[in-house]
Structure formats: C-alpha cells, structure tokens
Design a protein around this motif. Structure first.
Motif, mmCIF file in Angstrom:
data_model
loop_
_atom_site.group_PDB
_atom_site.id
_atom_site.type_symbol
_atom_site.label_atom_id
_atom_site.label_comp_id
_atom_site.label_asym_id
_atom_site.label_seq_id
_atom_site.Cartn_x
_atom_site.Cartn_y
_atom_site.Cartn_z
ATOM 1 N N ARG A 1 -1.290 -14.163 31.286
ATOM 2 C CA ARG A 1 -2.620 -14.248 31.873
ATOM 3 C C ARG A 1 -3.549 -15.011 30.930
ATOM 4 O O ARG A 1 -3.363 -15.001 29.717
ATOM 5 N N SER A 2 -4.552 -15.628 31.516
ATOM 6 C CA SER A 2 -5.513 -16.373 30.709
ATOM 7 C C SER A 2 -6.199 -15.449 29.715
ATOM 8 O O SER A 2 -6.636 -14.348 30.070
ATOM 9 N N PHE A 3 -6.251 -15.867 28.470
ATOM 10 C CA PHE A 3 -6.980 -15.206 27.382
ATOM 11 C C PHE A 3 -6.309 -13.938 26.851
ATOM 12 O O PHE A 3 -6.652 -13.494 25.759
ATOM 13 N N VAL A 4 -5.414 -13.324 27.600
ATOM 14 C CA VAL A 4 -4.822 -12.070 27.130
ATOM 15 C C VAL A 4 -3.315 -12.166 26.915
ATOM 16 O O VAL A 4 -2.718 -11.286 26.301
ATOM 17 N N GLY A 5 -2.677 -13.218 27.414
ATOM 18 C CA GLY A 5 -1.245 -13.369 27.221
ATOM 19 C C GLY A 5 -0.441 -12.487 28.153
ATOM 20 O O GLY A 5 -0.892 -12.091 29.225
ATOM 21 N N TYR A 6 0.765 -12.165 27.729
ATOM 22 C CA TYR A 6 1.649 -11.342 28.546
ATOM 23 C C TYR A 6 1.199 -9.882 28.518
ATOM 24 O O TYR A 6 0.737 -9.379 27.493
ATOM 25 N N ALA A 7 1.353 -9.209 29.653
ATOM 26 C CA ALA A 7 1.015 -7.789 29.750
ATOM 27 C C ALA A 7 2.298 -6.976 29.809
ATOM 28 O O ALA A 7 3.189 -7.256 30.612
ATOM 29 N N ASN A 8 2.396 -5.978 28.941
ATOM 30 C CA ASN A 8 3.548 -5.084 28.908
ATOM 31 C C ASN A 8 3.146 -3.706 29.403
ATOM 32 O O ASN A 8 2.106 -3.175 29.003
ATOM 33 N N TYR A 9 3.979 -3.131 30.269
ATOM 34 C CA TYR A 9 3.704 -1.805 30.823
ATOM 35 C C TYR A 9 4.469 -0.760 30.023
ATOM 36 O O TYR A 9 5.640 -0.952 29.693
ATOM 37 N N ALA A 10 3.802 0.344 29.719
ATOM 38 C CA ALA A 10 4.446 1.437 28.992
ATOM 39 C C ALA A 10 4.833 2.530 29.994
ATOM 40 O O ALA A 10 5.502 2.253 30.976
ATOM 41 N N LEU A 11 4.406 3.769 29.780
ATOM 42 C CA LEU A 11 4.681 4.863 30.714
ATOM 43 C C LEU A 11 3.362 5.426 31.215
ATOM 44 O O LEU A 11 2.676 6.145 30.509
ATOM 45 N N GLY A 12 2.995 5.102 32.426
ATOM 46 C CA GLY A 12 1.762 5.608 33.010
ATOM 47 C C GLY A 12 0.600 4.666 32.889
ATOM 48 O O GLY A 12 -0.488 4.974 33.314
#
Length: 215
Positions: free
Chosen positions: A204-215
């Motif tokens: 994503r623009s300005f934040v990079g890749y997003a990783n999901y954890a648990l919840g």
C-alpha cells in the motif's frame, strides 16, 4: 445510537470487527489454562471439538483447519456475509453449504464466520457466553470491559465477530495489550502479535505490505 444523543465514554457502540481481537485473546487465555483445557491449542483442528457442527468442504479441511487458520483468515472461505441463519450453531453448520473460493492456506480472505467458529467452542467449553468469559477472565483485572452478554450478536455471524462496548472499556483493553499486562501471558501475547499472513500481494502507498496476525 441516535444522532441527537450525546456520545460519552460510557455510550455503547457496535464494535464490529474490533471484536475479533478480543476473541483471539479469549482463546489465548484458554490455551494458557492448559490444566482445564488441555485439548485446546492454536493448532487444534476445530472439527475435533465441534464434530457435528463444523463441517467444511473436503476431507482435508475437516481434519486440518485449525484455530490458528481461522484467526489468521486462511481457511479458503470468503465472507459469505449474506448467509445469515439466525443462530451461532446454525451459522457454523451452514458453512458446509457455502463454497470455498481458494485452497486452504493459499491466501488471506476476510471471513467473520470463522471468528464465530472460534467463539462458539469457547462458549461450549467454558459453559458461558463469550461476553461473560471475556469479561470475567480477561478484563476484570483492569476495571472490566463491558461485553454485555445480551449484546453479543450471535444471530449474525456467531459469537466472536460482533458485540457492543464502550470507548472507555476498549481503552482499558488496549492498555492490557500495549503494556503486555496480566492476565495475558507473554507467550500468548507473542502469538497474538506475530505477523502471519500478507493481506495483499502489492504494498500500500506509504505503509508498504500489511501483515495480519491473530485477530
């Protein structure tokens, strides 16, 4: 809440998907309490505890979809938001009639019904509604988060995916998470916060890749 009603720290709001974090935390407490719930781990296949209710497509899914898979949203099931059945158990049982849109473990897919699949066995094992068990175990230590049992929307997606709470109570919950305080264990918090699944293949623009954890 009506627009003419003043909002206060005690005003009840639908918390929506923020409830997912508390569902994962409630499961973490059960796992920590291994003396009473030795059959519950992050990698326990959910059908092992809900043999008649949690039946998915294919033999592999039946034997391998775990609590961790449901919490990290990698079961292969999409949202299916319109498949409303009227109760938590019916919602889970109806999953056998809903198609998968990806192979298990292949990619991130948002599906609140899987949080119902986590919340329902918590209720079954503890003998109380998720709002009750979360309130008594997780947050009384810090003034208590108001997860009113009557407000858990089990008729929408199942327990664990939607409830009512207040700004003040969620601030207390966030304080527990940020300070890594009791009653959460260090091991449990590490599991909850560890990144596990890319939510998109493109940054994503300005934040990079997003990783999901648990919840």
């Amino acid at each position: 809440m009506l627009f003419s009603t003043p909002a206060t720290p005690y005003t009840l709001f639908y918390t929506g998907s923020i409830t997912n974090s508390m569902t994962a935390a409630a499961l973490s407490l059960l796992i920590d309490n291994s003396s009473d719930y030795s059959n519950v781990t992050w990698t326990t296949p959910i059908p092992r505890l809900l043999r008649e209710d949690f039946i998915l497509g294919g033999e592999w899914s039946l034997n391998h979809i775990t609590f961790e898979d449901a919490l990290r949203r990698r079961t292969g099931y999409p949202r299916h938001d319109l498949a409303v059945t009227g109760s938590a158990r019916k919602s889970l049982r109806n999953l056998r009639n809903q198609p998968m849109s990806a192979k298990p473990h292949a990619r991130y897919q948002y599906c609140n019904k899987m949080y119902g699949a986590v919340g329902y066995p918590i209720e079954t094992l503890t003998g109380s509604r998720l709002g009750d068990s979360s309130h008594s175990d997780l947050l009384q230590h810090h003034g208590g988060i108001h997860l009113a049992p009557h407000a858990v929307a089990s008729d929408v997606e199942g327990p664990g995916s939607l409830t009512l709470s207040t700004v003040l109570d969620y601030a207390k919950y966030l304080r527990v998470m940020m300070r890594e305080a009791d009653p959460m264990s260090k091991a449990g918090l590490r599991e909850l916060k560890t990144p596990r699944m890319l939510t998109a293949l493109h940054p994503r623009s300005f934040v990079g890749y997003a990783n999901y954890a648990l919840g």
